[in-house]
Design a protein around this motif. Structure first.
Motif, mmCIF file in Angstrom:
data_model
loop_
_atom_site.group_PDB
_atom_site.id
_atom_site.type_symbol
_atom_site.label_atom_id
_atom_site.label_comp_id
_atom_site.label_asym_id
_atom_site.label_seq_id
_atom_site.Cartn_x
_atom_site.Cartn_y
_atom_site.Cartn_z
ATOM 1 N N SER A 56 0.390 -1.281 -0.057
ATOM 2 C CA SER A 56 0.036 0.135 0.149
ATOM 3 C C SER A 56 0.887 1.248 0.119
ATOM 4 O O SER A 56 0.225 2.056 0.003
ATOM 5 C CB SER A 56 -0.930 0.120 1.335
ATOM 6 N N TRP A 57 2.127 1.115 -0.189
ATOM 7 C CA TRP A 57 2.807 2.248 -0.175
ATOM 8 C C TRP A 57 3.107 3.235 0.977
ATOM 9 O O TRP A 57 2.727 4.685 0.603
ATOM 10 C CB TRP A 57 2.727 3.097 -0.923
ATOM 11 N N THR A 58 3.254 2.084 2.135
ATOM 12 C CA THR A 58 2.847 3.907 3.364
ATOM 13 C C THR A 58 4.022 3.291 4.408
ATOM 14 O O THR A 58 5.129 2.709 3.646
ATOM 15 C CB THR A 58 1.434 2.989 4.082
ATOM 16 N N GLU A 59 3.847 3.854 5.418
ATOM 17 C CA GLU A 59 5.247 4.120 5.923
ATOM 18 C C GLU A 59 5.464 2.957 7.057
ATOM 19 O O GLU A 59 5.982 2.357 7.806
ATOM 20 C CB GLU A 59 5.366 5.112 7.285
ATOM 21 N N ASP A 60 4.652 2.000 7.144
ATOM 22 C CA ASP A 60 4.915 0.991 7.973
ATOM 23 C C ASP A 60 5.142 -0.321 6.479
ATOM 24 O O ASP A 60 5.392 -1.672 6.636
ATOM 25 C CB ASP A 60 3.573 0.146 8.714
ATOM 26 N N GLU A 61 5.425 0.274 5.492
ATOM 27 C CA GLU A 61 7.106 -1.277 4.669
ATOM 28 C C GLU A 61 8.047 -0.570 3.742
ATOM 29 O O GLU A 61 8.054 0.705 3.589
ATOM 30 C CB GLU A 61 5.607 -1.434 3.620
ATOM 31 N N ASP A 62 9.566 -0.508 4.663
ATOM 32 C CA ASP A 62 10.343 0.369 4.172
ATOM 33 C C ASP A 62 11.039 -0.430 2.676
ATOM 34 O O ASP A 62 11.233 -1.867 2.777
ATOM 35 C CB ASP A 62 11.330 -0.446 5.440
ATOM 36 N N PHE A 63 10.773 -0.104 1.441
ATOM 37 C CA PHE A 63 11.252 -1.189 0.772
ATOM 38 C C PHE A 63 12.343 -0.475 0.519
ATOM 39 O O PHE A 63 12.902 -1.268 -0.088
ATOM 40 C CB PHE A 63 9.711 -0.509 -0.763
ATOM 41 N N SER A 64 12.777 0.200 0.965
ATOM 42 C CA SER A 64 14.247 0.351 1.187
ATOM 43 C C SER A 64 14.955 -1.553 1.434
ATOM 44 O O SER A 64 16.305 -1.094 0.558
ATOM 45 C CB SER A 64 15.248 1.531 1.474
ATOM 46 N N ILE A 65 14.385 -1.892 1.818
ATOM 47 C CA ILE A 65 15.062 -3.199 2.616
ATOM 48 C C ILE A 65 15.245 -3.639 1.511
ATOM 49 O O ILE A 65 16.322 -4.571 0.951
ATOM 50 C CB ILE A 65 14.622 -4.152 3.390
ATOM 51 N N LEU A 66 14.094 -4.191 0.579
ATOM 52 C CA LEU A 66 14.422 -5.225 -1.286
ATOM 53 C C LEU A 66 14.808 -4.883 -1.848
ATOM 54 O O LEU A 66 15.590 -5.115 -3.017
ATOM 55 C CB LEU A 66 12.308 -4.635 -1.349
ATOM 56 N N LEU A 67 14.934 -3.330 -2.153
ATOM 57 C CA LEU A 67 16.027 -2.206 -3.061
ATOM 58 C C LEU A 67 17.447 -2.569 -3.169
ATOM 59 O O LEU A 67 17.912 -3.458 -3.836
ATOM 60 C CB LEU A 67 15.890 -0.757 -3.185
ATOM 61 N N ALA A 68 17.934 -2.472 -1.229
ATOM 62 C CA ALA A 68 19.311 -2.921 -0.835
ATOM 63 C C ALA A 68 19.652 -4.088 -1.189
ATOM 64 O O ALA A 68 20.478 -4.797 -2.051
ATOM 65 C CB ALA A 68 19.382 -2.059 0.254
ATOM 66 N N ALA A 69 18.731 -4.811 -0.827
ATOM 67 C CA ALA A 69 18.955 -7.030 -1.512
ATOM 68 C C ALA A 69 19.189 -6.796 -2.688
ATOM 69 O O ALA A 69 19.571 -7.647 -3.197
ATOM 70 C CB ALA A 69 18.067 -7.674 -0.987
ATOM 71 N N LEU A 70 17.913 -6.100 -3.523
ATOM 72 C CA LEU A 70 17.874 -6.640 -5.215
ATOM 73 C C LEU A 70 19.684 -6.318 -5.428
ATOM 74 O O LEU A 70 20.081 -6.342 -6.673
ATOM 75 C CB LEU A 70 17.268 -5.899 -6.045
ATOM 76 N N LEU A 102 -0.919 -13.265 -11.759
ATOM 77 C CA LEU A 102 0.525 -12.608 -11.373
ATOM 78 C C LEU A 102 0.942 -14.323 -10.730
ATOM 79 O O LEU A 102 1.858 -14.392 -10.557
ATOM 80 C CB LEU A 102 1.077 -11.290 -10.880
ATOM 81 N N LEU A 103 0.022 -14.368 -9.318
ATOM 82 C CA LEU A 103 0.678 -14.864 -7.704
ATOM 83 C C LEU A 103 1.017 -16.917 -7.956
ATOM 84 O O LEU A 103 1.827 -16.796 -8.232
ATOM 85 C CB LEU A 103 0.366 -14.658 -6.669
ATOM 86 N N GLY A 104 0.205 -16.744 -8.974
ATOM 87 C CA GLY A 104 -0.269 -18.805 -9.736
ATOM 88 C C GLY A 104 1.653 -18.225 -11.032
ATOM 89 O O GLY A 104 2.111 -18.990 -10.612
ATOM 90 N N SER A 105 1.855 -17.337 -11.397
ATOM 91 C CA SER A 105 2.931 -17.098 -12.157
ATOM 92 C C SER A 105 4.313 -17.252 -11.818
ATOM 93 O O SER A 105 5.641 -17.533 -11.982
ATOM 94 C CB SER A 105 2.893 -16.344 -12.933
ATOM 95 N N ALA A 106 4.286 -16.980 -10.083
ATOM 96 C CA ALA A 106 5.495 -16.242 -9.624
ATOM 97 C C ALA A 106 6.313 -17.475 -8.468
ATOM 98 O O ALA A 106 5.622 -18.511 -8.515
ATOM 99 C CB ALA A 106 5.119 -15.058 -8.557
ATOM 100 N N ASP A 107 7.520 -17.152 -8.598
ATOM 101 C CA ASP A 107 8.641 -18.125 -8.076
ATOM 102 C C ASP A 107 9.031 -17.951 -6.812
ATOM 103 O O ASP A 107 9.126 -18.493 -6.247
ATOM 104 C CB ASP A 107 9.743 -17.888 -8.855
ATOM 105 N N LEU A 108 8.307 -15.991 -6.440
ATOM 106 C CA LEU A 108 8.935 -15.970 -4.769
ATOM 107 C C LEU A 108 8.188 -14.703 -4.953
ATOM 108 O O LEU A 108 8.058 -14.244 -5.193
ATOM 109 C CB LEU A 108 10.275 -15.984 -4.133
ATOM 110 N N GLY A 109 7.378 -14.403 -3.262
ATOM 111 C CA GLY A 109 6.917 -13.525 -2.909
ATOM 112 C C GLY A 109 8.116 -12.798 -2.013
ATOM 113 O O GLY A 109 8.386 -13.832 -1.405
ATOM 114 N N VAL A 110 7.853 -11.361 -1.221
ATOM 115 C CA VAL A 110 8.429 -10.936 -0.798
ATOM 116 C C VAL A 110 7.292 -10.187 -0.351
ATOM 117 O O VAL A 110 6.713 -9.297 -0.375
ATOM 118 C CB VAL A 110 9.638 -9.993 -1.661
ATOM 119 N N CYS A 111 7.374 -9.947 1.123
ATOM 120 C CA CYS A 111 6.347 -8.684 2.831
ATOM 121 C C CYS A 111 7.480 -8.427 3.100
ATOM 122 O O CYS A 111 8.580 -8.763 4.269
ATOM 123 C CB CYS A 111 6.133 -10.370 3.282
ATOM 124 N N LEU A 112 7.105 -6.338 3.125
ATOM 125 C CA LEU A 112 7.502 -6.255 3.766
ATOM 126 C C LEU A 112 7.196 -5.435 4.717
ATOM 127 O O LEU A 112 7.493 -4.139 5.441
ATOM 128 C CB LEU A 112 8.618 -4.502 3.031
#
Length: 442
Positions: free
Chosen positions: A263-277, A334-344
């Protein structure tokens, strides 16, 4: 400023007229087995309230669902003749006076508007209310329930004051006021549902509210879609279709598909995923046996533009990030096609669980999820996914899961097998066991 006070005075004068105008409807005999469901948010992005409405309709209730219509709800909801969706107009803050005053005026407007909308609907045996947002909807729904004899059912997804605290700080006067309001009016409800055992215990110990845990559950079974295919070639970067049988299969030499929802809100820090990528990209450049990665992040919200700018600044060669918005019917594909989900999702209160992981598990999609207080109620580490603390740990998990991809004997396939064999309850099966007895008995 004087104009704003005149607006408030006008609202106070209008209230008696609203009450008189709705009196005939309140005096009418309620329709048998009718429920009013309220979400002071986008109906299309409130899956749990949509599922409540569908389950109520399936079991003989007629449902009036009030909420904002900013995105499309499930087709099943739109096509059900027992469910009527009543669109609410989202009211914006006035650009006059201090911010606290603007917020107060907005809340008063919302209260009067919601009261008017509820008064001119057929009263229900129950009012199902999503919280948050609960300010001002809890008080308004309780008041309407008192007038027309409806029982108020609050479905606690989280605490509204804790979400406000992410922006203003936990000791801000508005946050403290919201906490008092939520606790006081929450105790006036007849029935309470919540999303985790941790929240149920917290409501009982700190709020003196008895609630029943109703876990989020998936409603649809996974499918392997053909939407990734190029119609001209019968082939895409991920899949191909055999001309004779029409069977769609995944290519062996293909990128890995990683999916996250937000939901692109403050309780999800997507900088974690970007740094991991970034770390994943460097591993590929260093010669590790890893696939290219397509990362799809779907959702709408206030921080989307901020993170989109960060993504555009990355110079990825083997990682591609896209941020589409998908309709409710396309998201499971989309979920049925994916290999892995990531939750932040980390939860402002530490007491709710991410619906996105429920949807992923419903499509037998393994998940890497950032750790927080009650995540163990949903994600079982090394069983249906992995739990991480920071970008370093997430990058190490991505390396381990995608090493020698696609490996039939690898961890990803083992997690997927565990999910298929777990005999997960679907939403309506769980709802019949938990919620239906409550609304039938009372």
């Amino acid at each position: 400023m004087a104009a704003s006070w005149l607006v408030l005075l006008a609202l106070c004068l209008l209230l008696p007229l609203l009450l008189l105008g709705g009196w005939k409807r309140w005096r009418r005999r309620r329709a048998a087995r009718h429920v009013v469901a309220v979400v002071l948010g986008d109906v299309g992005r409130s899956p749990r309230m949509q599922y409540h409405a569908l389950s109520l309709a399936m079991h003989g209730f007629s449902v009036t669902l009030l909420g904002f219509c900013n995105s499309k709800p499930h087709d099943e909801l739109l096509q059900n003749n027992r469910i009527q969706i009543v669109g609410l107009t989202e009211l914006q803050s006035l650009a006059v006076g201090p911010r606290v005053f603007q917020y107060g005026v907005k809340v008063v407007f919302q209260a009067m508007y919601l009261l008017w909308k509820l008064m001119w609907r057929e009263p229900g045996d129950y009012i199902f209310l999503q919280n948050p947002p609960g300010l001002p909807s809890i008080a308004v729904c309780w008041f309407v329930g008192c007038l027309c004899g409806s029982k108020l059912v609050i479905d606690w997804h989280n605490y509204g004051y804790s979400i406000m605290g992410l922006v203003h700080g936990p000791n801000h006067p508005l946050v403290l006021l919201a906490k008092w309001y939520e606790r006081f009016f929450g105790r006036l409800s007849h029935l309470n549902l919540c999303v985790t055992n941790a929240m149920r215990e917290d409501l009982a110990e700190n709020w003196r509210i008895r609630a029943m845990t109703v876990y989020d559950k998936p409603v649809s079974h996974p499918q392997l879609p053909s939407l990734l295919l190029d119609p001209a070639t019968e082939r895409s970067a991920f899949t191909e279709r055999y001309a004779g049988s029409g069977l769609v299969t995944r290519l062996r030499e293909r990128p890995a598909l990683l999916v996250s929802s937000t939901s692109w809100t403050e309780d999800e820090d997507f900088s974690i995923l970007l740094a991991a990528l970034e770390k994943f990209e460097q591993l590929i450049l260093d010669g590790h046996n890893l696939p290219s990665l397509v990362c799809v992040i779907t959702g709408k919200g206030p921080l989307r533009e901020y993170y989109s700018r960060l993504i555009q600044q990355k110079c990825f060669q083997h990682v591609q990030v896209c941020t589409p918005w998908l309709e409710a019917e396309d998201y499971p594909l989309l979920l049925g096609s994916a290999d892995l989900g990531v939750c932040l999702h980390t939860s402002s209160s530490g007491l709710d669980l991410p619906m996105k992981v429920v949807d992923m598990f419903g499509c037998c999609l393994p998940v890497c999820a950032v750790n927080f207080k009650c995540l163990h109620e949903l994600v079982k580490h090394e069983e249906n996914g992995l739990v991480f603390e920071d970008s370093e740990e997430l990058a190490a998990q991505l390396q381990m899961l995608f090493s020698n991809f696609p490996d039939p004997a690898g961890k990803l396939n083992q997690f997927r097998k565990n999910l298929r064999e777990s005999e997960q309850l679907r939403w309506d099966e769980s709802w019949v066991q938990t919620v239906l007895p409550l609304v039938m008995d009372t």
